[in-house]
Design a protein around this motif. Structure first.
Motif, PDB file in Angstrom:
ATOM      1  N   SER A  32      56.564  68.603  34.529  1.00  0.00           N
ATOM      2  CA  SER A  32      57.768  69.233  35.054  1.00  0.00           C
ATOM      3  C   SER A  32      58.129  68.704  36.428  1.00  0.00           C
ATOM      4  CB  SER A  32      57.598  70.756  35.113  1.00  0.00           C
ATOM      5  OG  SER A  32      56.472  71.097  35.905  1.00  0.00           O
ATOM      6  N   LYS A  33      57.229  67.976  37.070  1.00  0.00           N
ATOM      7  CA  LYS A  33      57.578  67.336  38.343  1.00  0.00           C
ATOM      8  C   LYS A  33      58.749  66.378  38.167  1.00  0.00           C
ATOM      9  CE  LYS A  33      52.991  67.481  40.511  1.00  0.00           C
ATOM     10  NZ  LYS A  33      51.875  66.675  41.059  1.00  0.00           N
ATOM     11  N   GLN A  34      58.893  65.824  36.963  1.00  0.00           N
ATOM     12  CA  GLN A  34      59.998  64.907  36.697  1.00  0.00           C
ATOM     13  C   GLN A  34      61.359  65.598  36.864  1.00  0.00           C
ATOM     14  OE1 GLN A  34      59.458  62.718  32.895  1.00  0.00           O
ATOM     15  NE2 GLN A  34      57.505  63.747  32.801  1.00  0.00           N
ATOM     16  N   LEU A  35      61.376  66.913  36.681  1.00  0.00           N
ATOM     17  CA  LEU A  35      62.626  67.664  36.773  1.00  0.00           C
ATOM     18  C   LEU A  35      63.035  67.895  38.219  1.00  0.00           C
ATOM     19  CD1 LEU A  35      61.805  70.401  34.105  1.00  0.00           C
ATOM     20  CD2 LEU A  35      62.993  68.222  33.735  1.00  0.00           C
ATOM     21  N   HIS A  36      62.096  67.725  39.130  1.00  0.00           N
ATOM     22  CA  HIS A  36      62.318  68.046  40.536  1.00  0.00           C
ATOM     23  C   HIS A  36      62.107  66.805  41.401  1.00  0.00           C
ATOM     24  CE1 HIS A  36      62.654  72.356  39.676  1.00  0.00           C
ATOM     25  NE2 HIS A  36      61.729  72.132  38.753  1.00  0.00           N
ATOM     26  N   LEU A  37      61.974  67.008  42.692  1.00  0.00           N
ATOM     27  CA  LEU A  37      61.873  65.883  43.630  1.00  0.00           C
ATOM     28  C   LEU A  37      60.419  65.664  44.006  1.00  0.00           C
ATOM     29  CD1 LEU A  37      64.917  66.669  45.928  1.00  0.00           C
ATOM     30  CD2 LEU A  37      64.843  65.357  43.817  1.00  0.00           C
ATOM     31  N   HIS A  38      59.750  64.851  43.232  1.00  0.00           N
ATOM     32  CA  HIS A  38      58.360  64.490  43.515  1.00  0.00           C
ATOM     33  C   HIS A  38      58.286  62.972  43.588  1.00  0.00           C
ATOM     34  CE1 HIS A  38      56.021  68.282  43.234  1.00  0.00           C
ATOM     35  NE2 HIS A  38      57.169  68.683  42.711  1.00  0.00           N
ATOM     36  N   LEU A  39      58.206  62.448  44.802  1.00  0.00           N
ATOM     37  CA  LEU A  39      58.147  61.012  45.037  1.00  0.00           C
ATOM     38  C   LEU A  39      56.917  60.680  45.850  1.00  0.00           C
ATOM     39  CD1 LEU A  39      61.876  60.434  46.056  1.00  0.00           C
ATOM     40  CD2 LEU A  39      60.856  60.029  43.818  1.00  0.00           C
ATOM     41  N   GLU A  40      56.201  59.664  45.426  1.00  0.00           N
ATOM     42  CA  GLU A  40      55.047  59.194  46.176  1.00  0.00           C
ATOM     43  C   GLU A  40      55.505  58.445  47.429  1.00  0.00           C
ATOM     44  OE1 GLU A  40      51.678  59.695  45.333  1.00  0.00           O
ATOM     45  OE2 GLU A  40      52.716  61.127  44.052  1.00  0.00           O
ATOM     46  N   PRO A  41      54.672  58.415  48.485  1.00  0.00           N
ATOM     47  CA  PRO A  41      55.029  57.613  49.664  1.00  0.00           C
ATOM     48  C   PRO A  41      55.344  56.176  49.271  1.00  0.00           C
ATOM     49  CG  PRO A  41      53.146  58.998  50.149  1.00  0.00           C
ATOM     50  CD  PRO A  41      53.409  59.146  48.668  1.00  0.00           C
ATOM     51  N   GLU A  59      57.853  55.235  47.331  1.00  0.00           N
ATOM     52  CA  GLU A  59      58.668  55.132  46.118  1.00  0.00           C
ATOM     53  C   GLU A  59      60.155  55.068  46.442  1.00  0.00           C
ATOM     54  OE1 GLU A  59      57.422  56.838  42.112  1.00  0.00           O
ATOM     55  OE2 GLU A  59      56.735  58.348  43.502  1.00  0.00           O
ATOM     56  N   ASP A  60      60.543  55.698  47.545  1.00  0.00           N
ATOM     57  CA  ASP A  60      61.942  55.685  47.953  1.00  0.00           C
ATOM     58  C   ASP A  60      62.013  55.271  49.410  1.00  0.00           C
ATOM     59  OD1 ASP A  60      64.483  56.773  49.097  1.00  0.00           O
ATOM     60  OD2 ASP A  60      64.795  57.360  47.011  1.00  0.00           O
ATOM     61  N   PRO A  61      62.750  54.205  49.726  1.00  0.00           N
ATOM     62  CA  PRO A  61      62.789  53.713  51.103  1.00  0.00           C
ATOM     63  C   PRO A  61      63.361  54.721  52.083  1.00  0.00           C
ATOM     64  CG  PRO A  61      64.481  52.657  49.776  1.00  0.00           C
ATOM     65  CD  PRO A  61      63.596  53.403  48.838  1.00  0.00           C
ATOM     66  N   TYR A  62      64.149  55.676  51.586  1.00  0.00           N
ATOM     67  CA  TYR A  62      64.748  56.653  52.474  1.00  0.00           C
ATOM     68  C   TYR A  62      63.869  57.900  52.619  1.00  0.00           C
ATOM     69  CZ  TYR A  62      68.648  53.563  51.760  1.00  0.00           C
ATOM     70  OH  TYR A  62      69.428  52.446  51.695  1.00  0.00           O
ATOM     71  N   GLU A  63      62.806  57.986  51.870  1.00  0.00           N
ATOM     72  CA  GLU A  63      61.831  59.064  52.007  1.00  0.00           C
ATOM     73  C   GLU A  63      60.450  58.426  52.081  1.00  0.00           C
ATOM     74  OE1 GLU A  63      62.390  62.122  52.471  1.00  0.00           O
ATOM     75  OE2 GLU A  63      64.472  62.432  51.859  1.00  0.00           O
ATOM     76  N   PRO A  64      60.145  57.711  53.167  1.00  0.00           N
ATOM     77  CA  PRO A  64      58.909  56.919  53.225  1.00  0.00           C
ATOM     78  C   PRO A  64      57.628  57.736  53.086  1.00  0.00           C
ATOM     79  CG  PRO A  64      59.959  57.060  55.385  1.00  0.00           C
ATOM     80  CD  PRO A  64      60.952  57.600  54.394  1.00  0.00           C
ATOM     81  N   LYS A  65      57.681  59.025  53.433  1.00  0.00           N
ATOM     82  CA  LYS A  65      56.475  59.835  53.329  1.00  0.00           C
ATOM     83  C   LYS A  65      56.323  60.509  51.975  1.00  0.00           C
ATOM     84  CE  LYS A  65      56.879  62.671  56.629  1.00  0.00           C
ATOM     85  NZ  LYS A  65      56.438  63.825  57.417  1.00  0.00           N
TER      86      LYS A  65
END
Length: 601
Positions: free
Chosen positions: A192-201, A203-209
């Motif tokens: 269910s993490k796929q349904l929400h905002l779960h990104l590894e450090p 994975e997204d350049p605008y959310e580096p952490k």
């Protein structure tokens, strides 16, 4: 002629009226709203997806606003703006609740049975006064599974009030709480993490952490929720049904569990291998990856680094790996190597009972115990390599990753209860020695303890240089990880308490405020982006990855090894591929340390 002219005027007027399309207005909070700049923002509101799922015969205006409750939506004039535009042929989706329940915020909180209900009644009444059609929605659920895998409600009485109001006022009602609850449960605690905002450090350049947000939706989640809402509208045979695209009506979202979830057959990338639900580790896919892990293990018990253990391997590749197992290629604890593989093997062994996984795990533990220096530190590579690889290495969580694993083994934590008593005892002693070297390497400046470097000389114990752009310094990132480790000690000694408090004081003294780190687009640069530090009165706190000893100034060092004091002074390649400054200790200071201090004061 006059009659003909009058006929044409009337005909044209009728045609214009007939061609005017109805408008669907959305009022609500961030779970429904449109997001600006979707390329930078992975968050999506479910209302944002409606234009893709409905025909062009209806206009859609999304007036939902982040952070609003029924109270603030009215007080700030958002509702008046919508109400003034309403026409008899229009529709209004109404969904609030997430922010109405914020009891500590007088600008947003509403009592569910009084003000909340009254505000919803206002929306419904004034929509009907305009001749338009209101439709009430309960809030979507949060992804809030407990330790037993049960989805636990977080909305209290608010959805009940919406249900009651819809019945009392005879308003169409879409129970999104029920629909999204079924959706979350179908996907399960992990998927269910796929349904929400779960990104590894990274994975997204605008959310580096990285991101871990269980309230807001990913694009996939928002699309599914919007589709469920429209399907329920069709199920109730509401007038809006005729504007829904056929592809939506024939989707079987909740009627068929995807094979990839029910059968655990979906491919899981290695970076997520330790983030799966417990039952997954007994699946064929988990065992396939575990078999790869065995192939990559060196005969000394360790692993190499930066390898995707989840890759599909051909018979030829497997044979090549078997031939490499006896060759010295640099087994290491760097970049998560070895301790990550061991954590994974332990979980698969507990789920399957296969002895091969157990034996490989024990050999890996023996490798870590053998690699430890007599003074308690761990080198980056073992067997030892010349150069900085022999330093006591905190960089990228190397030594702390090992310490966490061995501590769990020593304390008989699951899934390590199968480890024999002899190794548990050795793990306990290794952890004790490791703690001593952590305390011994804490840097003292002008008689005051500060924090740690990314690596320390194994003999002098002083901060040491690694690569050209990794000079001897105090490290904000690695030190925050060390402090968290120390704060997890159940009964800390006075020396540990002093160490933690001294480090926290250094973080307070060394923090940078009034600035923030920002990713920007720049087509003229390689990869089309850049990372910059900008002035922002509300920015910070930030800390340098490399901080000058004695001055606490963040250092920015390119491949030339020359210290600069501004990020834009080093080469672009280093700016975008290495983290030099970030809010490494923000949560530590605001959340973790106050709880620790309350417990140990």
């Amino acid at each position: 002629m006059k009659n003909l002219f009058l006929f044409l005027v009337i005909f044209c007027s009728i045609s214009v009226v007939a061609q005017e399309k109805p408008t669907l207005y959305l009022i609500g909070d961030s779970t429904m709203s449109d997001k600006k700049d979707p390329e930078k923002n992975p968050e999506h509101g479910w209302g944002q997806m409606l234009p893709e799922l409905m025909t062009s015969d209806i206009n859609i205006q999304n007036h939902a606003v982040n952070g609003r409750s029924t109270r603030s939506f009215i007080a700030e004039g958002w509702w008046e703006e919508v109400k003034d535009q309403l026409k008899p042929e229009d529709f209004v989706f109404i969904q609030f609740g997430h922010n109405d329940q914020k009891v500590n915020d007088p600008a947003r909180y509403t009592n569910p049975f009084t003000q909340y209900r009254s505000n919803l009644e206002k929306f419904v009444r004034e929509t009907r006064e305009k001749g338009a059609t209101p439709i009430l929605f309960s809030s979507i659920v949060r992804r809030n599974f407990n330790e037993n895998g049960v989805l636990v409600d977080t909305h209290g009485l608010y959805p009940l009030v919406v249900r009651m109001l819809a019945k009392d006022l005879n308003v169409p009602f879409i129970d999104l709480q029920l629909l999204t609850e079924r959706l979350e449960i179908m996907y399960g605690p992990q998927n269910s993490k796929q349904l929400h905002l779960h990104l590894e450090p990274g994975e997204d350049p605008y959310e580096p952490k990285g991101v871990a947000d269980d309230t807001h939706l990913s694009k996939m989640g928002a699309t599914l929720v919007a589709s469920l809402a429209l399907q329920e509208i069709a199920e109730q045979d509401l007038e809006l049904k005729k504007y829904i695209k056929e592809k939506v009506l024939f989707q079987k979202i909740l009627k068929e569990v995807p094979v990839s979830l029910g059968g655990y057959s979906e491919k899981v990338p290695w970076r997520r291998a330790l983030k799966q639900h417990k039952e997954w580790y007994g699946s064929k896919e988990a065992q396939r990856i575990a078999d790869n892990v065995l192939l990559y293990q060196h005969t000394n018990g360790g692993w190499y680094k930066n390898i995707d253990m989840s890759n599909e391997l051909s018979p030829k590749e497997k044979d090549s790996l078997r031939n490499l197992q006896n060759k010295e290629m640099g087994t290491t604890i760097d970049n998560g190597a070895t301790h990550t593989q061991l954590k994974y093997l332990a979980r698969v062994y507990k789920a399957t009972g296969k002895e091969d996984y157990k034996m490989a795990f024990l050999e890996g533990v023996d490798y870590l115990l053998e690699a430890q220096y007599s003074n308690g530190g761990w080198p980056q590579f073992y067997p030892l390599k010349k150069g900085y690889y022999g330093h006591i290495t905190y960089n990228d969580g190397a030594m702390i990753g090992v310490m966490n694993l061995l501590r769990d083994i020593a304390q008989n934590e699951e899934p390590y209860s199968f480890v024999d008593a002899f190794r548990k005892n050795k793990a306990e002693k290794a952890v004790e020695k490791g703690l001593k070297i952590i305390l011994a390497t804490q840097v003292e400046v002008d008689g005051k303890l500060t924090v740690w470097g990314a690596q320390h000389d194994k003999k002098t114990l002083k901060p040491a240089k690694a690569r050209a752009y990794e000079l001897a310094s105090l490290s904000g990132k690695e030190s925050a990880e060390i402090v968290r480790y120390l704060m997890e000690i159940e009964n800390p000694s006075e020396a540990v308490k002093r160490s933690v408090r001294s480090a926290i004081q250094w973080f307070e003294d060394a923090k940078v405020t009034g600035k923030r780190v920002e990713w920007i687009k720049d087509p003229s640069l390689p990869e089309g982006r850049d990372r910059i530090v900008v002035e922002d009165p509300a920015g910070g706190p930030l800390w340098g990855r490399f901080t000058e000893i004695g001055t606490n100034r963040p250092m920015f060092i390119g491949r030339d090894g020359v210290v600069k004091y501004n990020l834009d002074e080093i080469e672009h390649e280093r700016r975008i591929n290495y983290s030099y400054i970030d809010n490494y200790a923000e949560d530590l200071l605001k959340v973790d340390y106050p709880k620790w201090e309350q417990k140990h004061k």
